[in-house]
Design a protein around this motif. Structure first.
Motif, PDB file in Angstrom:
ATOM      1  N   TRP A 265       0.716  -1.389  -0.153  1.00 16.27           N
ATOM      2  CA  TRP A 265       0.092   0.248  -0.188  1.00 16.27           C
ATOM      3  C   TRP A 265       1.012   1.417  -0.265  1.00 16.27           C
ATOM      4  CZ3 TRP A 265      -5.234  -0.963  -0.636  1.00 16.27           C
ATOM      5  CH2 TRP A 265      -5.752  -0.599  -0.143  1.00 16.27           C
ATOM      6  N   PRO A 266       0.252   2.319  -0.580  1.00  8.82           N
ATOM      7  CA  PRO A 266       1.367   3.693  -0.817  1.00  8.82           C
ATOM      8  C   PRO A 266       1.284   4.525   0.557  1.00  8.82           C
ATOM      9  CG  PRO A 266       0.069   3.340  -2.499  1.00  8.82           C
ATOM     10  CD  PRO A 266      -0.977   2.238  -1.822  1.00  8.82           C
ATOM     11  N   ILE A 267       2.493   5.108   0.829  1.00  9.46           N
ATOM     12  CA  ILE A 267       2.308   6.366   1.491  1.00  9.46           C
ATOM     13  C   ILE A 267       1.239   7.332   1.170  1.00  9.46           C
ATOM     14  CG2 ILE A 267       3.691   7.552   2.954  1.00  9.46           C
ATOM     15  CD1 ILE A 267       5.907   5.904   3.500  1.00  9.46           C
TER      16      ILE A 267
ATOM     17  N   LEU B 293     -18.975  17.444   6.103  1.00 12.31           N
ATOM     18  CA  LEU B 293     -18.341  17.038   7.152  1.00 12.31           C
ATOM     19  C   LEU B 293     -18.162  15.479   6.922  1.00 12.31           C
ATOM     20  CD1 LEU B 293     -18.925  16.104  10.179  1.00 12.31           C
ATOM     21  CD2 LEU B 293     -21.421  15.342   9.641  1.00 12.31           C
ATOM     22  N   VAL B 294     -18.037  14.798   5.830  1.00 10.53           N
ATOM     23  CA  VAL B 294     -18.008  13.877   5.252  1.00 10.53           C
ATOM     24  C   VAL B 294     -16.048  13.554   4.725  1.00 10.53           C
ATOM     25  CG1 VAL B 294     -18.275  12.196   3.348  1.00 10.53           C
ATOM     26  CG2 VAL B 294     -20.051  12.866   3.989  1.00 10.53           C
ATOM     27  N   TRP B 295     -16.868  14.847   4.268  1.00 13.63           N
ATOM     28  CA  TRP B 295     -14.553  15.968   3.350  1.00 13.63           C
ATOM     29  C   TRP B 295     -14.327  15.363   4.843  1.00 13.63           C
ATOM     30  CZ3 TRP B 295     -12.233  15.352  -0.889  1.00 13.63           C
ATOM     31  CH2 TRP B 295     -10.982  15.686  -0.661  1.00 13.63           C
ATOM     32  N   VAL B 296     -14.355  15.702   5.977  1.00  6.02           N
ATOM     33  CA  VAL B 296     -13.822  15.990   7.105  1.00  6.02           C
ATOM     34  C   VAL B 296     -12.949  14.352   7.213  1.00  6.02           C
ATOM     35  CG1 VAL B 296     -13.076  15.927   9.814  1.00  6.02           C
ATOM     36  CG2 VAL B 296     -13.463  18.049   8.492  1.00  6.02           C
ATOM     37  N   PHE B 297     -13.600  13.489   7.098  1.00  2.00           N
ATOM     38  CA  PHE B 297     -13.847  11.575   6.970  1.00  2.00           C
ATOM     39  C   PHE B 297     -13.403  11.282   6.316  1.00  2.00           C
ATOM     40  CE2 PHE B 297     -16.415  12.116  10.945  1.00  2.00           C
ATOM     41  CZ  PHE B 297     -16.449  11.119  11.704  1.00  2.00           C
ATOM     42  N   VAL B 298     -12.666  11.605   4.773  1.00  2.00           N
ATOM     43  CA  VAL B 298     -12.486  10.713   3.400  1.00  2.00           C
ATOM     44  C   VAL B 298     -10.999  11.888   3.642  1.00  2.00           C
ATOM     45  CG1 VAL B 298     -12.530  11.447   1.415  1.00  2.00           C
ATOM     46  CG2 VAL B 298     -14.678  10.983   2.820  1.00  2.00           C
ATOM     47  N   PHE B 299     -10.806  13.588   3.923  1.00  2.00           N
ATOM     48  CA  PHE B 299      -9.351  13.413   4.108  1.00  2.00           C
ATOM     49  C   PHE B 299      -8.962  13.071   4.698  1.00  2.00           C
ATOM     50  CE2 PHE B 299      -6.817  16.811   6.469  1.00  2.00           C
ATOM     51  CZ  PHE B 299      -5.988  16.866   5.512  1.00  2.00           C
ATOM     52  N   THR B 300      -9.304  11.953   6.170  1.00  4.61           N
ATOM     53  CA  THR B 300      -8.385  11.697   7.206  1.00  4.61           C
ATOM     54  C   THR B 300      -7.837  10.227   6.836  1.00  4.61           C
ATOM     55  OG1 THR B 300      -9.494  12.864   9.274  1.00  4.61           O
ATOM     56  CG2 THR B 300      -8.579  10.621   9.923  1.00  4.61           C
ATOM     57  N   PHE B 301      -8.884   9.696   6.597  1.00  4.84           N
ATOM     58  CA  PHE B 301      -8.226   8.162   5.934  1.00  4.84           C
ATOM     59  C   PHE B 301      -7.810   7.889   4.750  1.00  4.84           C
ATOM     60  CE2 PHE B 301     -11.951   7.349   8.961  1.00  4.84           C
ATOM     61  CZ  PHE B 301     -11.172   6.075  10.107  1.00  4.84           C
ATOM     62  N   PHE B 302      -8.418   8.904   4.193  1.00  6.29           N
ATOM     63  CA  PHE B 302      -6.944   8.911   2.418  1.00  6.29           C
ATOM     64  C   PHE B 302      -5.895   9.228   2.016  1.00  6.29           C
ATOM     65  CE2 PHE B 302     -10.665   6.682   0.055  1.00  6.29           C
ATOM     66  CZ  PHE B 302     -10.252   5.939  -0.316  1.00  6.29           C
ATOM     67  N   TYR B 303      -6.410  10.290   3.189  1.00  8.16           N
ATOM     68  CA  TYR B 303      -4.865  11.499   2.963  1.00  8.16           C
ATOM     69  C   TYR B 303      -3.763  11.531   4.043  1.00  8.16           C
ATOM     70  CZ  TYR B 303      -7.902  13.416  -1.430  1.00  8.16           C
ATOM     71  OH  TYR B 303      -7.954  13.146  -1.891  1.00  8.16           O
ATOM     72  N   LEU B 304      -4.231  10.781   5.154  1.00  3.82           N
ATOM     73  CA  LEU B 304      -3.665  11.273   6.656  1.00  3.82           C
ATOM     74  C   LEU B 304      -2.974   9.720   6.608  1.00  3.82           C
ATOM     75  CD1 LEU B 304      -4.980  13.476   8.385  1.00  3.82           C
ATOM     76  CD2 LEU B 304      -3.365  14.343   7.078  1.00  3.82           C
ATOM     77  N   ILE B 305      -4.154   9.115   6.623  1.00  2.00           N
ATOM     78  CA  ILE B 305      -3.786   7.502   7.670  1.00  2.00           C
ATOM     79  C   ILE B 305      -3.135   6.765   6.566  1.00  2.00           C
ATOM     80  CG2 ILE B 305      -5.038   5.536   8.168  1.00  2.00           C
ATOM     81  CD1 ILE B 305      -6.634   6.952  10.123  1.00  2.00           C
TER      82      ILE B 305
END
Lengths: 255, 126
Positions: free
Chosen positions: A72-74, A243-255
């Protein structure tokens, strides 16, 4: 008929005339719709996180990281491009801009709702317009991000893939499609397209609804109606998209 | 035709309320900035993931309670919306963290300790 055994006194909620939860019908139904929509997005994020955490992770040195279909990529190595800065590594800067745009358009939406409470038609129209501009700006950013993601970088990733039903060894993968991608396992790009696409579609429908509401407000429909509750209901939907974007941001771009 | 709208009274804006809205916006921006700081200073791992998810829930809390006004609705409506979401988050944590790693172990999937040896090459014209 008149001697019915059940007596319901006039103050009972079952007599009707009482708004459940002291909220209007429209707002309550919007809340329940958003709850069900949240379940849909939860399902997608569960799928994403489940596949991501059961896939091979890269545990080597970060500065030596290269893309491979084997792990999986960083995320900050994938999302590092910015329009006009070709070849410059700007990790997560563009997605930061997108987050900022969406949060700002949420703020202008709250200001439109607030103006609606005061029957201030001029300001409702003004803030609704800003919200629409913010929504379009976000969609434009996402279109650019998708284009870049699909076209890929200057460096190919070599992997054995199936193209048009034929197995090809050492194929040079540039960019991404639904069958394989240069960034990581095939599921990585598929999930990216599906989840950010589903969110983007919500933004798109939000913008369409905002435009309708904008024209209604500008034409004085809500002023004649005596209240601006429609702005509140559409506002709920728009904040949900944020609100959904806040979650997508965390799960896709940060974690 | 015009008299239909002439009796609408526009209330003056309450500066404290407007300030409150911008304050929430500022908090959201600051929390996002903190996430960026963590993303570039901390090593990847479960601790970082927990921090990210916690900060995300903080942001979600502000959006839902202030922007969506749920914090100012009656208590029963608040819990009607929040309780199912709390259970869903519980499910996410259980499925992702426990099931994800269990499947990974069960399949014998190994983490990559060094970059893949698949060859890469520069192709400036692309």
């Amino acid at each position: 008929m008149s001697s019915t055994a059940i007596s319901v006194d006039n103050k009972s909620p079952w007599r009707g005339g009482v708004g459940p939860f002291k909220a209007s019908y429209g707002k309550l139904m919007m809340w329940f719709f958003l709850l069900s929509d949240a379940f849909t997005f939860s399902g997608l994020l569960i799928t994403y996180a489940f596949i991501r955490f059961s896939a091979s992770a890269y545990k080597g040195p970060v500065d030596e990281f290269v893309f491979s279909t084997e792990y999986w990529p960083i995320p900050e190595k994938v999302y590092e491009a910015f329009p006009g800065f070709h070849g410059v590594e700007l990790p997560l800067v563009f997605v930061g801009l997108m987050t900022f745009i969406l949060i700002m358009s949420s703020v202008t939406m709250v200001l439109a709702v607030e103006a609606g409470h005061r029957m201030d038609k001029k300001n409702v129209v003004k803030w609704m317009l800003w919200t629409i501009i913010g929504g379009f700006a976000f969609l434009t950013c996402q279109a650019w991000e998708w284009t870049h993601f699909i076209h890929g970088t200057d460096t190919a990733t070599i992997a054995d893939v199936v193209v048009n039903g034929i197995w090809i060894d050492n194929y040079e993968i540039y960019g991404a499609n639904l069958t394989f991608n240069q960034y990581g396992p095939p599921a990585f790009a598929a999930l990216f397209f599906f989840i950010t696409g589903f969110h983007g579609f919500h933004v798109f429908s939000g913008v369409v609804i905002n435009i309708i509401i904008f024209f209604n407000a500008a034409n004085g429909m809500y002023e004649r109606r005596g209240h601006y509750e429609m702005i509140e209901k559409v506002g709920l939907y728009w904040h949900f998209v944020d609100l959904v974007w806040v979650f997508v941001f965390t799960f896709f771009y940060l974690i | 035709m015009e008299q239909a709208t002439s009796n609408v009274v526009v209330q003056p804006a309450d500066p404290a309320k407007i300030r409150g809205i911008w304050k929430v916006a500022l908090i959201l921006a600051v929390v996002t900035a903190i996430e960026y700081v963590f993303a570039f200073t901390m090593a990847k791992g479960m601790l970082l993931n927990v921090i990210f998810v916690s900060l995300t829930i903080v942001k979600a809390g502000f959006i839902v309670s202030e922007f969506m006004h749920l914090g100012h609705e009656v208590r029963s409506l608040m819990f009607t919306i929040l309780l199912p979401m709390i259970f869903i988050i519980w499910l996410i944590v259980a499925l992702v963290n426990i099931e994800g790693s269990a499947i990974k172990d069960g399949r014998g999937t190994q983490d990559a300790m060094e970059p893949a040896k698949t060859e890469h090459h520069e192709d400036g014209g692309h």
